[in-house]
Write an enzyme that holds these catalytic residues in place. Structure first.
Site, PDB file in Angstrom:
ATOM      1  N   LYS A   7       0.871  -1.053  -0.029  1.00 52.67           N
ATOM      2  CA  LYS A   7      -0.023  -0.128  -0.229  1.00 52.67           C
ATOM      3  C   LYS A   7       0.714   1.341   0.334  1.00 52.67           C
ATOM      4  O   LYS A   7       0.525   1.809  -0.891  1.00 52.67           O
ATOM      5  CB  LYS A   7      -1.145  -0.073   1.215  1.00 52.67           C
ATOM      6  CG  LYS A   7      -1.829   1.175   1.775  1.00 52.67           C
ATOM      7  CD  LYS A   7      -1.874   1.370   2.390  1.00 52.67           C
ATOM      8  CE  LYS A   7      -1.657   0.921   4.134  1.00 52.67           C
ATOM      9  NZ  LYS A   7      -1.496   2.700   4.346  1.00 52.67           N
ATOM     10  N   ASN A   8       1.495   1.402   1.008  1.00 52.94           N
ATOM     11  CA  ASN A   8       2.181   2.456   0.892  1.00 52.94           C
ATOM     12  C   ASN A   8       3.761   2.987   0.133  1.00 52.94           C
ATOM     13  O   ASN A   8       3.490   3.511  -0.111  1.00 52.94           O
ATOM     14  CB  ASN A   8       3.968   2.386   2.130  1.00 52.94           C
ATOM     15  CG  ASN A   8       2.299   3.048   3.619  1.00 52.94           C
ATOM     16  OD1 ASN A   8       1.442   3.403   3.194  1.00 52.94           O
ATOM     17  ND2 ASN A   8       3.062   2.286   4.675  1.00 52.94           N
ATOM     18  N   ARG A  11      -3.099  10.834   4.560  1.00 53.11           N
ATOM     19  CA  ARG A  11      -1.504  11.227   4.836  1.00 53.11           C
ATOM     20  C   ARG A  11      -0.893  11.155   3.247  1.00 53.11           C
ATOM     21  O   ARG A  11       0.005  11.890   3.280  1.00 53.11           O
ATOM     22  CB  ARG A  11      -1.676   9.955   5.644  1.00 53.11           C
ATOM     23  CG  ARG A  11       0.445  10.114   5.817  1.00 53.11           C
ATOM     24  CD  ARG A  11       0.204  10.887   7.066  1.00 53.11           C
ATOM     25  NE  ARG A  11       1.233  12.235   7.432  1.00 53.11           N
ATOM     26  CZ  ARG A  11       1.473  12.501   8.101  1.00 53.11           C
ATOM     27  NH1 ARG A  11       1.236  13.910   8.201  1.00 53.11           N
ATOM     28  NH2 ARG A  11       3.270  13.280   8.141  1.00 53.11           N
ATOM     29  N   ARG A  61       1.889  14.414  13.725  1.00 51.46           N
ATOM     30  CA  ARG A  61       2.508  14.172  11.724  1.00 51.46           C
ATOM     31  C   ARG A  61       2.823  15.547  10.677  1.00 51.46           C
ATOM     32  O   ARG A  61       1.899  15.460  10.289  1.00 51.46           O
ATOM     33  CB  ARG A  61       1.605  13.187  11.327  1.00 51.46           C
ATOM     34  CG  ARG A  61       1.650  12.175  12.028  1.00 51.46           C
ATOM     35  CD  ARG A  61       1.223  10.411  11.144  1.00 51.46           C
ATOM     36  NE  ARG A  61       1.420  10.088  11.004  1.00 51.46           N
ATOM     37  CZ  ARG A  61       0.903   8.915  10.366  1.00 51.46           C
ATOM     38  NH1 ARG A  61      -0.482   8.703   9.975  1.00 51.46           N
ATOM     39  NH2 ARG A  61       1.752   8.108   9.215  1.00 51.46           N
ATOM     40  N   ASP A  96       4.823   0.452  12.228  1.00 53.67           N
ATOM     41  CA  ASP A  96       3.434  -0.131  11.176  1.00 53.67           C
ATOM     42  C   ASP A  96       3.527  -1.611  11.468  1.00 53.67           C
ATOM     43  O   ASP A  96       2.011  -2.478  11.977  1.00 53.67           O
ATOM     44  CB  ASP A  96       3.479   0.043   9.769  1.00 53.67           C
ATOM     45  CG  ASP A  96       3.160   1.011   9.426  1.00 53.67           C
ATOM     46  OD1 ASP A  96       3.026   2.217  10.510  1.00 53.67           O
ATOM     47  OD2 ASP A  96       3.004   1.312   8.356  1.00 53.67           O
ATOM     48  N   ARG A 128      -8.499   0.787   5.013  1.00 60.41           N
ATOM     49  CA  ARG A 128      -7.755   1.347   4.834  1.00 60.41           C
ATOM     50  C   ARG A 128      -6.684   0.506   3.916  1.00 60.41           C
ATOM     51  O   ARG A 128      -5.435   0.859   2.951  1.00 60.41           O
ATOM     52  CB  ARG A 128      -7.585   2.633   5.869  1.00 60.41           C
ATOM     53  CG  ARG A 128      -8.338   3.070   5.781  1.00 60.41           C
ATOM     54  CD  ARG A 128      -8.301   4.082   6.943  1.00 60.41           C
ATOM     55  NE  ARG A 128      -7.273   5.495   6.450  1.00 60.41           N
ATOM     56  CZ  ARG A 128      -7.101   6.530   6.183  1.00 60.41           C
ATOM     57  NH1 ARG A 128      -7.789   6.622   7.517  1.00 60.41           N
ATOM     58  NH2 ARG A 128      -6.612   7.288   5.855  1.00 60.41           N
ATOM     59  N   ILE A 138       4.563  18.023   8.480  1.00 55.61           N
ATOM     60  CA  ILE A 138       5.175  17.758   7.360  1.00 55.61           C
ATOM     61  C   ILE A 138       6.322  18.746   7.125  1.00 55.61           C
ATOM     62  O   ILE A 138       6.884  19.350   5.927  1.00 55.61           O
ATOM     63  CB  ILE A 138       4.330  17.729   6.139  1.00 55.61           C
ATOM     64  CG1 ILE A 138       3.272  19.056   5.936  1.00 55.61           C
ATOM     65  CG2 ILE A 138       3.102  16.287   5.871  1.00 55.61           C
ATOM     66  CD1 ILE A 138       2.519  19.128   4.645  1.00 55.61           C
ATOM     67  N   CYS A 153      -4.008   8.147   9.645  1.00 55.35           N
ATOM     68  CA  CYS A 153      -4.517   7.667  10.935  1.00 55.35           C
ATOM     69  C   CYS A 153      -3.556   8.656  12.100  1.00 55.35           C
ATOM     70  O   CYS A 153      -2.833   9.286  12.051  1.00 55.35           O
ATOM     71  CB  CYS A 153      -3.431   6.423  11.566  1.00 55.35           C
ATOM     72  SG  CYS A 153      -4.929   4.395  10.148  1.00 55.35           S
TER      73      CYS A 153
END
Ligand code: UD1
Length: 430
Positions: A22-23, A93, A122, A305, A397, A124, A117
């Site tokens: 996914k990422n 995200r 978080r 994760d 997700r 940037i 999430c």
């Protein structure tokens, strides 16, 4: 509201094919709009975050042709908007990857500040530092990041903290900058390397992905490509933990064992049998397992994760395990839920002290986020009796057909969307 209901106690056994990462897919899909030619992406996971990103790509004018569930053809020659916005994209995200992709190609981007999430603050700031170093003017106005440049110019960038997102985002923009960019202290995660390989397959000139320093020679344009995404390290790790926690025997197929080494090492330490094959890993969960300690770190360290799934596994071993969460500060939200099932974990700051118990008992629990949700499903499958996991939208997700894959390993689990259906499931199973 959809829920998972399950009856635990069955050791999970069999083979499972792992989906695309996914990422990696999120970065690759965003990067696919950086050329006007056709891009075909294979091994795409069919999960919600990916579908949201594809809708956003379509929304700004690119054509998105879903060839099948796992293959998509994207053509971004008709993009008419450098402003990405809708209610859904705000929630994921990875929407921040549109900043690097659009800024690189159009020298202009307007993207809402990312959601995702709630696992900690978080920021940037490192992404923005990188874009500014490349010559962009970046402002935050009305909840959105506005980035513009007359020209992007190669630069020397040091990341103060190892960040997957900042590494990928800056790498994308720098691919179409003038001259050479050097990014130091970059993330080395497998998906960083995959996005770099993808960009290189489009004609970018990126060297060093997978090491601490990435060097990029900017090119004038990128061309079309066909690319297959790497397997998902975290999905594989989740099933490996499911084998350990349920004392089962699972072979995860279509994986790159090297990407799973930190997870395999911990499972070996607690007494599981772990067998590495060419593109598969088999985990046999022994009846007696013992405690160990984990500390989440950037790759090749133990992935944050995987922290909740491994913690649930450790909660069923003999002795006391210490889990230190070094990446995100709010990643122990499953602890209170697990306590309802008999788990015994005390949290002090970024450390969880886990006192192993002999077993869990089923309960109704809430998925607090994606990976913690998956961890609670593992707990439910290891528990005696019925467990209901609410808020499974989080899990969907990032896990493709989670319940279907678990069922193929012998899990007694169903996705239901009402209490009535949950009751029906209980009557059926008995
Ligand atoms: C990505 C993954 C996520 C994973 C995480 C760490 C995606 C879509 N998400 O998230 O699943 O948990 O990597 O492996 O790929 N930080 C800053 N400033 C920044 C950026 C990050 O301080 O500008 C901090 C973060 O707060 C965190 C650390 O750096 O403490 C690592 O974050 P990062 O690697 O950027 O995570 P994400 O890219 O958001």
């Amino acid at each position: 509201m959809e829920q998972y209901i399950m009856k635990g106690g069955n050791p999970l056994a069999g083979e499972i094919t792992i989906s695309g990462a996914k990422n990696a897919a999120l970065g690759i899909l965003a990067a696919s709009i950086m050329t006007d030619e056709d891009v075909v992406i294979e091994n795409l996971p069919d999960v919600r975050d990916i579908n949201v990103l594809l809708e956003a790509i379509q929304e700004i004018g690119a054509s998105v042709n879903r060839i099948n569930r796992h293959t998509v053809k994207i053509n971004a020659s008709n993009i008419h908007e450098v402003s990405v916005d809708d209610d859904y994209i705000r929630k994921i995200r990875a929407s921040y990857y549109f900043i690097g992709a659009l800024l690189g190609k159009y020298k202009s981007a307007q993207v809402p500040l990312p959601g995702g999430c709630n696992i900690g603050s978080r920021p940037i700031d490192l992404h923005i530092k990188g874009f500014r170093a490349l010559g962009a003017k970046v402002d935050i106005e009305r909840g959105a990041v506005l980035a513009h440049a007359i020209d992007l110019v190669g630069s020397h960038i040091y990341l103060d903290k190892v960040s997957v997102g900042a590494t990928i985002n800056i790498m994308m923009a720098a691919s179409l900058a003038d001259g050479q960019t050097t990014i130091e202290n970059v993330a080395k995660e497998p998906h960083v390397v995959d996005v770099a390989n993808f960009l290189n397959s489009m004609g970018a000139n990126i060297k060093g992905a997978g090491t601490d320093i990435i060097r990029i020679k900017g090119v004038r344009r990128l061309h079309g490509t066909e690319y297959s995404i790497i397997p998902d390290q975290i999905e594989a790790g989740t099933f490996m933990c499911a084998a350990a926690a349920t004392r089962g025997d699972i072979t995860v197929k279509n994986v790159i064992p090297k990407h799973l080494e930190s997870i395999s090492a911990k499972l070996l330490e607690i007494g599981c049998e772990v067998v590495e094959l060419d593109d598969a890993v088999r985990v046999v969960g022994k009846p007696r397992q013992h405690h160990t300690n984990i500390n989440t770190l950037p790759y090749p360290g133990f992935p944050t994760d995987m922290q909740p799934q491994m913690a649930v596994t450790l909660a069923l071993t003999e002795g006391t395990s210490i889990v230190t969460e070094s990446i995100f500060e709010n990643r122990f939200k499953y602890v209170d839920e697990l306590a309802r099932m008999g788990g015994c974990i005390k949290v002090e700051g970024n450390v969880a002290i886990i006192s192993g118990v002999n077993g869990f008992t089923g309960a109704q629990v809430n998925a607090p986020d994606l990976r913690a949700g998956a961890a609670l499903v593992i707990a439910g499958l290891a528990a005696e009796g019925y467990t209901v996991v609410d808020e499974i939208g989080y899990i969907q997700r990032g896990y493709e057909h989670f319940e279907r894959k678990l069922r193929s390993l012998g899990a007694v689990i169903e996705k239901v969307d009402s209490d009535k259906e949950a009751q029906k499931f209980k009557l059926k199973i008995g």
